[in-house]
Motif scaffolding. Structure first.
Motif, PDB file in Angstrom:
ATOM      1  N   SER A  32      40.250  39.044  31.088  1.00 29.97           N
ATOM      2  CA  SER A  32      39.650  39.151  32.423  1.00 29.97           C
ATOM      3  C   SER A  32      40.737  39.033  33.484  1.00 29.97           C
ATOM      4  O   SER A  32      41.663  38.222  33.360  1.00 29.97           O
ATOM      5  CB  SER A  32      38.609  38.039  32.623  1.00 29.97           C
ATOM      6  N   PHE A  33      40.607  39.880  34.526  1.00 28.21           N
ATOM      7  CA  PHE A  33      41.555  39.825  35.643  1.00 28.21           C
ATOM      8  C   PHE A  33      40.790  40.025  36.950  1.00 28.21           C
ATOM      9  O   PHE A  33      40.051  40.986  37.101  1.00 28.21           O
ATOM     10  CB  PHE A  33      42.636  40.901  35.507  1.00 28.21           C
ATOM     11  N   ASN A  34      40.955  39.078  37.872  1.00 27.33           N
ATOM     12  CA  ASN A  34      40.344  39.151  39.201  1.00 27.33           C
ATOM     13  C   ASN A  34      41.447  39.224  40.246  1.00 27.33           C
ATOM     14  O   ASN A  34      42.479  38.549  40.119  1.00 27.33           O
ATOM     15  CB  ASN A  34      39.493  37.918  39.510  1.00 27.33           C
ATOM     16  N   THR A  35      41.210  39.987  41.296  1.00 35.51           N
ATOM     17  CA  THR A  35      42.160  40.034  42.403  1.00 35.51           C
ATOM     18  C   THR A  35      41.405  40.025  43.720  1.00 35.51           C
ATOM     19  O   THR A  35      40.294  40.561  43.815  1.00 35.51           O
ATOM     20  CB  THR A  35      43.078  41.272  42.309  1.00 35.51           C
ATOM     21  N   TYR A  36      42.005  39.406  44.742  1.00 34.26           N
ATOM     22  CA  TYR A  36      41.372  39.228  46.046  1.00 34.26           C
ATOM     23  C   TYR A  36      42.373  39.613  47.136  1.00 34.26           C
ATOM     24  O   TYR A  36      43.523  39.181  47.098  1.00 34.26           O
ATOM     25  CB  TYR A  36      40.929  37.773  46.249  1.00 34.26           C
ATOM     26  N   SER A  37      41.910  40.407  48.102  1.00 38.85           N
ATOM     27  CA  SER A  37      42.783  40.843  49.193  1.00 38.85           C
ATOM     28  C   SER A  37      42.008  40.790  50.504  1.00 38.85           C
ATOM     29  O   SER A  37      40.873  41.287  50.579  1.00 38.85           O
ATOM     30  CB  SER A  37      43.291  42.272  48.958  1.00 38.85           C
ATOM     31  N   SER A  38      42.614  40.212  51.522  1.00 39.31           N
ATOM     32  CA  SER A  38      42.000  40.167  52.849  1.00 39.31           C
ATOM     33  C   SER A  38      42.229  41.499  53.560  1.00 39.31           C
ATOM     34  O   SER A  38      43.365  41.952  53.689  1.00 39.31           O
ATOM     35  CB  SER A  38      42.585  39.022  53.674  1.00 39.31           C
ATOM     36  N   ILE A  39      41.149  42.108  54.025  1.00 35.40           N
ATOM     37  CA  ILE A  39      41.248  43.343  54.803  1.00 35.40           C
ATOM     38  C   ILE A  39      41.399  43.003  56.275  1.00 35.40           C
ATOM     39  O   ILE A  39      42.275  43.516  56.962  1.00 35.40           O
ATOM     40  CB  ILE A  39      40.007  44.221  54.569  1.00 35.40           C
ATOM     41  N   THR A  40      40.542  42.128  56.755  1.00 36.97           N
ATOM     42  CA  THR A  40      40.650  41.565  58.100  1.00 36.97           C
ATOM     43  C   THR A  40      40.472  40.054  57.974  1.00 36.97           C
ATOM     44  O   THR A  40      40.351  39.525  56.867  1.00 36.97           O
ATOM     45  CB  THR A  40      39.576  42.155  59.047  1.00 36.97           C
ATOM     46  N   LYS A  41      40.423  39.375  59.105  1.00 34.81           N
ATOM     47  CA  LYS A  41      40.246  37.924  59.068  1.00 34.81           C
ATOM     48  C   LYS A  41      38.914  37.526  58.449  1.00 34.81           C
ATOM     49  O   LYS A  41      38.778  36.442  57.889  1.00 34.81           O
ATOM     50  CB  LYS A  41      40.350  37.347  60.486  1.00 34.81           C
ATOM     51  N   LYS A  42      37.925  38.405  58.551  1.00 39.33           N
ATOM     52  CA  LYS A  42      36.581  38.054  58.088  1.00 39.33           C
ATOM     53  C   LYS A  42      36.075  38.963  56.972  1.00 39.33           C
ATOM     54  O   LYS A  42      34.876  38.984  56.694  1.00 39.33           O
ATOM     55  CB  LYS A  42      35.595  38.070  59.252  1.00 39.33           C
ATOM     56  N   SER A  43      36.954  39.695  56.333  1.00 37.06           N
ATOM     57  CA  SER A  43      36.505  40.570  55.246  1.00 37.06           C
ATOM     58  C   SER A  43      37.499  40.528  54.101  1.00 37.06           C
ATOM     59  O   SER A  43      38.712  40.446  54.299  1.00 37.06           O
ATOM     60  CB  SER A  43      36.324  42.004  55.742  1.00 37.06           C
ATOM     61  N   VAL A  44      36.958  40.577  52.898  1.00 41.40           N
ATOM     62  CA  VAL A  44      37.752  40.474  51.672  1.00 41.40           C
ATOM     63  C   VAL A  44      37.239  41.512  50.685  1.00 41.40           C
ATOM     64  O   VAL A  44      36.023  41.728  50.569  1.00 41.40           O
ATOM     65  CB  VAL A  44      37.629  39.067  51.044  1.00 41.40           C
ATOM     66  N   ILE A  45      38.144  42.158  49.975  1.00 43.38           N
ATOM     67  CA  ILE A  45      37.751  42.994  48.862  1.00 43.38           C
ATOM     68  C   ILE A  45      38.144  42.268  47.572  1.00 43.38           C
ATOM     69  O   ILE A  45      39.272  41.807  47.413  1.00 43.38           O
ATOM     70  CB  ILE A  45      38.388  44.404  48.926  1.00 43.38           C
ATOM     71  N   ALA A  46      37.157  42.094  46.686  1.00 43.18           N
ATOM     72  CA  ALA A  46      37.359  41.370  45.434  1.00 43.18           C
ATOM     73  C   ALA A  46      37.065  42.317  44.272  1.00 43.18           C
ATOM     74  O   ALA A  46      36.058  43.033  44.292  1.00 43.18           O
ATOM     75  CB  ALA A  46      36.451  40.154  45.370  1.00 43.18           C
ATOM     76  N   ILE A  47      37.932  42.311  43.267  1.00 40.39           N
ATOM     77  CA  ILE A  47      37.803  43.210  42.116  1.00 40.39           C
ATOM     78  C   ILE A  47      37.947  42.389  40.841  1.00 40.39           C
ATOM     79  O   ILE A  47      38.843  41.549  40.725  1.00 40.39           O
ATOM     80  CB  ILE A  47      38.866  44.321  42.150  1.00 40.39           C
ATOM     81  N   ARG A  48      37.051  42.652  39.885  1.00 43.18           N
ATOM     82  CA  ARG A  48      37.147  42.019  38.568  1.00 43.18           C
ATOM     83  C   ARG A  48      37.100  43.094  37.487  1.00 43.18           C
ATOM     84  O   ARG A  48      36.286  44.009  37.543  1.00 43.18           O
ATOM     85  CB  ARG A  48      36.014  41.018  38.352  1.00 43.18           C
ATOM     86  N   VAL A  49      37.967  42.952  36.478  1.00 41.64           N
ATOM     87  CA  VAL A  49      37.974  43.844  35.317  1.00 41.64           C
ATOM     88  C   VAL A  49      37.948  42.974  34.061  1.00 41.64           C
ATOM     89  O   VAL A  49      38.743  42.026  33.929  1.00 41.64           O
ATOM     90  CB  VAL A  49      39.220  44.756  35.305  1.00 41.64           C
TER      91      VAL A  49
END
Length: 623
Positions: free
Chosen positions: A471-488
């Motif tokens: 399992s691999f999860n990654t998190y990235s902030s797009i703006t101060k109040k938004s995040v894109i989270a991905i899990r594989v």
């Protein structure tokens, strides 16, 4: 008598007048801001404590308060200063009419100052570029004097990692048409540890403390080593509070004494926790949201050692099965951090539990009992290496008659109880690396987890298979109040007998609030058209993508996509089409993490049938 009567009447009159004569709270009708040419009102309003009520879930409005109004004026001024408006002036005023206040802030921004040059001297261990990054000082950027003062402490902490515990930093801004910043650093001498003193426990317990420390007298002072020592002391489970504080030795510029302050938990106590939370129902599945709790009796120090003994009872009602057939578990466990003078955190426990078996035409319970030994090594606060050895037995009252031999049938005829028993022995390893910036509300970072399990082979038992799950999860902030989270997630089983009943759901399953939210729990693939009996796979692929937007402090919205493949052979796995669902959800922030309400609609390629959407209710983010 009449005298006392009048005294009583007067007292009641005073109380009545005190309660009902109080003025009603003054509502805030409006807030206007003028003179803010460089910063919009939309950006400034969230900074204010005094503002009108809104109709969001948070009801941020408050009644009018003159003291808070002054604080708001001060907050606005500091915010403009942080943007380089060093000469800003903010004046507040208000007007009250019909028990409602209209507030006005008049702002004179003045000139905005930018950084023209940064001069740094005296630094030996940290580069100029790194110092500018820590202090957020960049040429041609607005001069932020407020953040600069706060960042000096962070720079001193960075120098501590080079054993520079007594550094001094002088910052002199030279202001003209722009700001020229002069930074003088005196790192000071290398600092060494002299002696260690312990406060808060008996002297006879000090040996247990000293063996957890990773430093010795004469070592360089290293904050990372100190932090690891604190973590090891907390891992004993004995101390409710652990502090390690360096104190300067008098008449020395390079020596410190370490003072360890400790508070103990109660040695013997009852613990209980309950609520709606993720509970692990099966070894092979992600935790499921459930109403449940546990009660535990714990002895934290057996025979005045750091070894623990506990007995624990847990009950859980899974949300996604309409709360039928609860999961019950009872443990008796012993754990210690040291074995034969070697630090190797180990827990040995016996257990009995009931599992819900969905792999039948009707939902039944299965009993599971046995012994478990787990050993782990902590890498940091949330990362670890772990191995688990399990000897276990399963029993249930359901028999797969199609798979029985003649001798089995004769045994069943002679045994009216008709109970099947299965013994299984396994050894598993897990490497869990958690580098998220926040365990509950991650905005950046990643999580890597790999799990391998071997059953049977040289261990014995009635089953022999291997399992690998990645399992691999990654998190990235797009703006101060938004995040894109991905899990594989990728998984595979070897040597699994398809005729075996999957008691612990070691095969891979999809469906439910923990992975594919558009399907019922475990029922991404089923045995029949009615979709009653779930089917697992030997190969599994799963991906989850979430776009998380925080609307305010309490309310967020998620747009998500879940996709997966299940198969029993490699060729079909490669050729299979991705099943997927998409949906939208709301999250409500709580001190224990977010509470989720998701709505997902499933889709299957080449299937023109319209499928109903599904509502999921869970706690904490899916990943």
């Amino acid at each position: 008598m009449i005298k006392y009567f009048f005294i009583a009447i007067s007292g009641y009159h005073f109380i009545f007048y005190s309660i009902f004569s109080q003025a009603l709270p003054i509502k805030i009708n409006s807030v206007t801001i003028s003179g803010n040419e460089s910063i919009s009102k939309k950006e400034l309003m969230p900074l204010l404590r005094q503002r009108p009520s809104n109709f969001s879930f948070t009801f941020k409005g408050t009644s009018f308060n003159g003291r808070l109004l002054k604080m708001d004026s001060f907050t606005l001024k500091n915010y403009f200063i942080s943007k380089g408006f060093l000469l800003v002036d903010v004046r507040e005023s208000y007007e009250i009419k019909d028990n409602a206040a209209d507030i006005h802030f008049k702002i004179d921004e003045g000139k905005q100052f930018f950084v023209s040059k940064v001069h740094i001297s005296g630094n030996k261990n940290i580069s100029d570029d790194k110092i500018q990054s820590i202090l957020s000082l960049y040429e041609r950027a607005p001069f932020n004097s407020i953040l600069l003062n706060e960042s000096v402490t962070e720079l001193q902490r960075k120098l501590e990692y080079f054993s520079k515990l007594f550094s001094t930093i002088e910052i002199e801004p030279i202001i003209s048409d722009s700001v020229e910043v002069v930074i003088k650093i005196n790192e000071g001498p290398d600092v060494y540890i002299n002696k260690t003193f312990i406060k808060g426990i008996d002297i006879i317990d000090s040996a247990q403390v000293f063996r957890e420390l990773l430093y010795r007298s004469g070592n360089y002072y290293d904050p990372e080593t100190i932090e690891k020592s604190k973590r090891r002391l907390r891992e004993t489970g004995i101390y409710s509070m652990v502090n390690l504080v360096p104190t300067k030795v008098s008449d020395s510029d390079s020596l410190v004494n370490m003072v360890i302050s400790l508070n103990k938990y109660k040695q013997r106590e009852w613990l209980s926790v309950g609520g709606y939370e993720p509970i692990e129902f099966y070894e092979g599945l992600d935790p499921l949201p459930a109403i449940g709790g546990f009660i535990e009796w714990r002895n934290r120090s057996i025979f005045k050692t750091s070894s623990n003994f506990s007995t624990k009872f847990l009950i859980g009602f899974p949300w996604e099965t309409n709360f039928n057939l609860p999961r019950l578990r009872y443990d008796i466990g012993f754990d210690t951090n040291w074995i034969l003078g070697i630090r190797w955190p180990t827990k040995i426990s016996s257990f009995y539990e009931t599992l819900i078996n969905y792999d039948q035409e009707t939902i039944d319970q299965v009993e599971r009992y046995g012994l478990e030994m787990s050993q782990s090594i902590m890498i940091d606060e949330r990362s670890y290496l772990q191995n688990v050895t399990v000897w276990e037995n399963f029993s249930d009252n359901n028999i797969d008659y199609n798979s029985l031999t003649i001798n089995d049938s004769l045994d069943i005829t002679q045994n009216t109880s008709s109970v099947k028993n299965l013994q299984q022995r396994s050894l598993s390893f897990r490497f869990h690396l958690d580098k998220k910036n926040d365990p509950l509300f991650p905005k950046k970072g990643y999580l890597f987890d790999i799990y391998f399990k071997s059953t049977g082979y040289f261990l014995g038992g009635e089953r022999d298979y291997r399992k690998l799950d990645f399992s691999f999860n990654t998190y990235s902030s797009i703006t101060k109040k938004s995040v894109i989270a991905i899990r594989v997630k990728l998984g595979r089983l070897w040597s699994w007998e398809q005729s075996d009943i999957d008691y612990s759901y070691e095969k891979f399953y999809l469906g439910g609030s923990s992975n594919m939210r558009g399907w019922e729990i475990l029922k991404y693939k089923t045995k029949n058209d009615l979709g009653d009996t779930p089917v697992g796979g030997i190969f599994r692929f799963l991906t989850n993508i979430e776009f998380r937007i925080q609307l305010n402090e309490s309310l967020g919205i998620n747009i998500f996509y879940d996709g997966g493949i299940l198969s029993d052979n490699y060729e079909n796995f490669i050729k299979s089409k991705l099943g997927w669902n998409t949906g939208i959800g709301l999250t409500f922030s709580t001190p224990l993490g977010p509470v989720r309400l998701d709505y997902a609609v499933p889709f299957i390629e080449d299937d023109i049938n319209i499928r109903n959407g599904k509502i999921n209710f869970g706690v904490q983010y899916l990943f």
